[in-house]
Scaffold this active site. Structure first.
Site, PDB file in Angstrom:
ATOM      1  N   GLU A 132      37.656 -41.526  41.518  1.00 44.65           N
ATOM      2  CA  GLU A 132      38.249 -42.162  42.706  1.00 44.65           C
ATOM      3  C   GLU A 132      37.484 -41.808  43.968  1.00 44.65           C
ATOM      4  O   GLU A 132      37.501 -42.550  44.938  1.00 44.65           O
ATOM      5  CB  GLU A 132      39.726 -41.742  42.856  1.00 44.65           C
ATOM      6  CG  GLU A 132      40.655 -42.582  42.016  1.00 44.65           C
ATOM      7  CD  GLU A 132      42.132 -42.445  42.400  1.00 44.65           C
ATOM      8  OE1 GLU A 132      42.479 -41.601  43.230  1.00 44.65           O
ATOM      9  OE2 GLU A 132      42.936 -43.209  41.838  1.00 44.65           O
TER      10      GLU A 132
ATOM     11  N   HIS B 236      31.782 -34.678  16.307  1.00 41.75           N
ATOM     12  CA  HIS B 236      31.884 -35.498  15.093  1.00 41.75           C
ATOM     13  C   HIS B 236      32.282 -36.930  15.429  1.00 41.75           C
ATOM     14  O   HIS B 236      32.717 -37.677  14.562  1.00 41.75           O
ATOM     15  CB  HIS B 236      32.863 -34.838  14.117  1.00 41.75           C
ATOM     16  CG  HIS B 236      32.381 -33.493  13.680  1.00 41.75           C
ATOM     17  ND1 HIS B 236      31.790 -33.263  12.464  1.00 41.75           N
ATOM     18  CD2 HIS B 236      32.355 -32.294  14.335  1.00 41.75           C
ATOM     19  CE1 HIS B 236      31.436 -31.981  12.377  1.00 41.75           C
ATOM     20  NE2 HIS B 236      31.771 -31.384  13.509  1.00 41.75           N
TER      21      HIS B 236
ATOM     22  N   LYS C  33      47.041 -53.643  41.672  1.00 42.21           N
ATOM     23  CA  LYS C  33      48.432 -53.675  42.127  1.00 42.21           C
ATOM     24  C   LYS C  33      48.766 -55.052  42.686  1.00 42.21           C
ATOM     25  O   LYS C  33      49.812 -55.619  42.391  1.00 42.21           O
ATOM     26  CB  LYS C  33      48.656 -52.620  43.224  1.00 42.21           C
ATOM     27  CG  LYS C  33      48.566 -51.198  42.736  1.00 42.21           C
ATOM     28  CD  LYS C  33      48.934 -50.243  43.865  1.00 42.21           C
ATOM     29  CE  LYS C  33      48.559 -48.827  43.533  1.00 42.21           C
ATOM     30  NZ  LYS C  33      48.599 -47.926  44.669  1.00 42.21           N
TER      31      LYS C  33
END
Ligand code: PA5
Length: 438
Positions: free
Chosen positions: A288, A309, A423
């Protein structure tokens, strides 16, 4: 107090190249420190380990004790910077198998995090867990208007009011938000909830050492005095404007040098499973802060040896666009010594007398060497052991490094304009008043 050391031996960047940034770093350092008290600069975290509100701190400790006494379950509602730091510290310093399913110890409530997603099954599973147990709740939102925590608070407030009645519920609900702004402070005042203030010059992802992180952390039983001591030690240590002696700034410069060499991805690696949420917190801090204007290193994480792995193959031989920052924790709390076995069918007798800690360390050393030879620079962040002080230190180290790194990159490390886009789209689709679909 324990130190954190940044080891550059495996990243192919010379001290001379780092020192080329000396003047830039000095300039940014001066800017940060000169502007630390200006509210609009979001630099309140910079001197927080010294300047934090001691009265509020005592209130946190008292409320945490009350919550520990009267709750089986403590619900923490928040998202992003309003939850990751608390969860990171609690998990780093607790038993591995305390997670959301069991208590940390006999005297602590089970801590459950909600409001960090919108999934109904997740919420219902927590409602099931509550059953007839005693509950306290802390809702954390700086803006007081974020959708995910707001929805969760509406749901859990109703559950608590049904369970205890409005008056008793109000004594079990704790609100952490802005002093004046947002819907949450209005609700808190109306319902007479206990409130904690998020200083308005500290952004979400830099707020773990404010009441945002401190109340849930104190409820878990972690010593928040020691946590702040560690941060204070770091605050003094990294107040040197001379790059030569400032490891935190060296890390910030290194990232930018590597970025300039087309290393676009940074993997924060740990060999300690308890660091999972510290890695999540770090990812948010850097993503951010730096991902703006088409720029920035993509921060991601890996847990070794588990991910050797899975991701290991790519890191060793895939596109050469990443570097690793390895958190090297040198001491463990316990160990298991491997014994000799007759027959040696599993061919492990060569390890007789050796501790699991030794094997883990050799895995780390071997991996660093392999990845380095494969063209992946490795920065090592070395600390003695995981405890309140080293975690406090590490938090401050990364916050300051992030601010310095973002400034070197010439972006504003304290805003997050891109988060708004999803949003707006979601609100349009939900037909929220004031949001129209095109
Ligand atoms: O770092 C940030 O600013 C964000 O991640 C916020 O913490 C997050 O969006 C939650 O915001 P709020 O605390 O206002 O609910």
């Amino acid at each position: 107090m324990q130190n954190i050391k940044v080891n550059l031996d495996k990243c192919k960047i010379s001290e001379k190249d780092i020192m080329k940034y000396t003047d830039d770093v000095k300039g940014i350092h001066q800017w940060l420190h000169k502007n630390k008290d200006r509210e609009d600069n979001f630099l309140g975290w910079l001197d927080l380990p010294n300047s934090y509100d001691k009265k509020e701190f005592d209130k946190i400790k008292k409320c945490a004790e009350k919550i520990r006494k009267e709750s089986d379950i403590f619900i923490v509602i928040g998202i992003g910077g309003s939850y990751l730091g608390a969860r990171a510290v609690i998990e780093a310093l607790s038993n591995n198998f305390y997670n959301m399913r069991s208590k940390i110890d006999r005297n602590s409530p089970q801590i459950l995090f909600v409001g960090n997603n919108l999934n109904p099954d997740y919420v219902n599973d927590i409602i099931d867990l509550i059953g007839d147990k005693d509950v306290s709740l802390n809702v954390i939102s700086k803006s007081g208007t974020t959708t995910e925590p707001a929805i969760a608070f509406r749901i859990f407030r109703e559950i608590m009011e049904t369970k205890y009645g409005i008056k008793e519920a109000s004594k079990r609900i704790y609100v952490t938000t802005d002093k004046k702004k947002g819907a949450l402070i209005q609700i808190a005042k109306q319902e007479k909830y206990t409130t904690f203030v998020i200083p308005n010059n500290i952004g979400g992802r830099y707020s773990v050492l404010t009441p945002v992180g401190l109340l849930p952390i104190a409820v878990s039983g972690v010593d928040i005095d020691k946590l702040m001591e560690g941060a204070k030690f770091a605050c003094e240590k990294y107040s040197d404007n001379n790059l030569k002696y400032n490891e935190c700034y060296k890390y910030a410069v290194l990232r930018n040098i590597l970025y300039g060499k087309d290393k676009f991805i940074e993997i924060l690696v740990s060999y300690e499973p308890k660091m999972h949420y510290m890695i999540e917190w770090w990812k948010q801090l850097f993503a951010e802060s730096e991902g703006k204007h088409g720029k920035g290193i993509y921060p991601t994480g890996a847990e070794f040896t588990t991910d050797l792995h899975s991701l290991g193959q790519y890191i060793q031989e895939g596109r050469r666009m990443m570097f690793e920052t390895v958190i090297d924790i040198q001491k463990y709390k316990t160990d298991i010594i491997l014994k000799e076995e007759e027959g040696d069918l599993d061919e492990l007798n060569y390890l007789k007398g050796k501790g699991l800690s030794y094997v883990n360390r050799k895995a780390m050393e071997g991996t660093i060497e392999a990845h380095f030879e494969g063209g992946v620079p490795n920065i090592l962040i070395q600390l003695d052991e995981l405890n309140e002080e080293t975690i406090g230190h590490m938090i401050y180290f990364f916050e300051k490094a992030c601010a310095m790194s973002g400034k070197i990159l010439q972006i504003n490390p304290f805003d997050q304009p891109g988060v708004e886009k999803y949003k707006t789209n979601m609100f349009k689709l939900l037909e929220k008043p004031g949001y129209k679909s095109n």
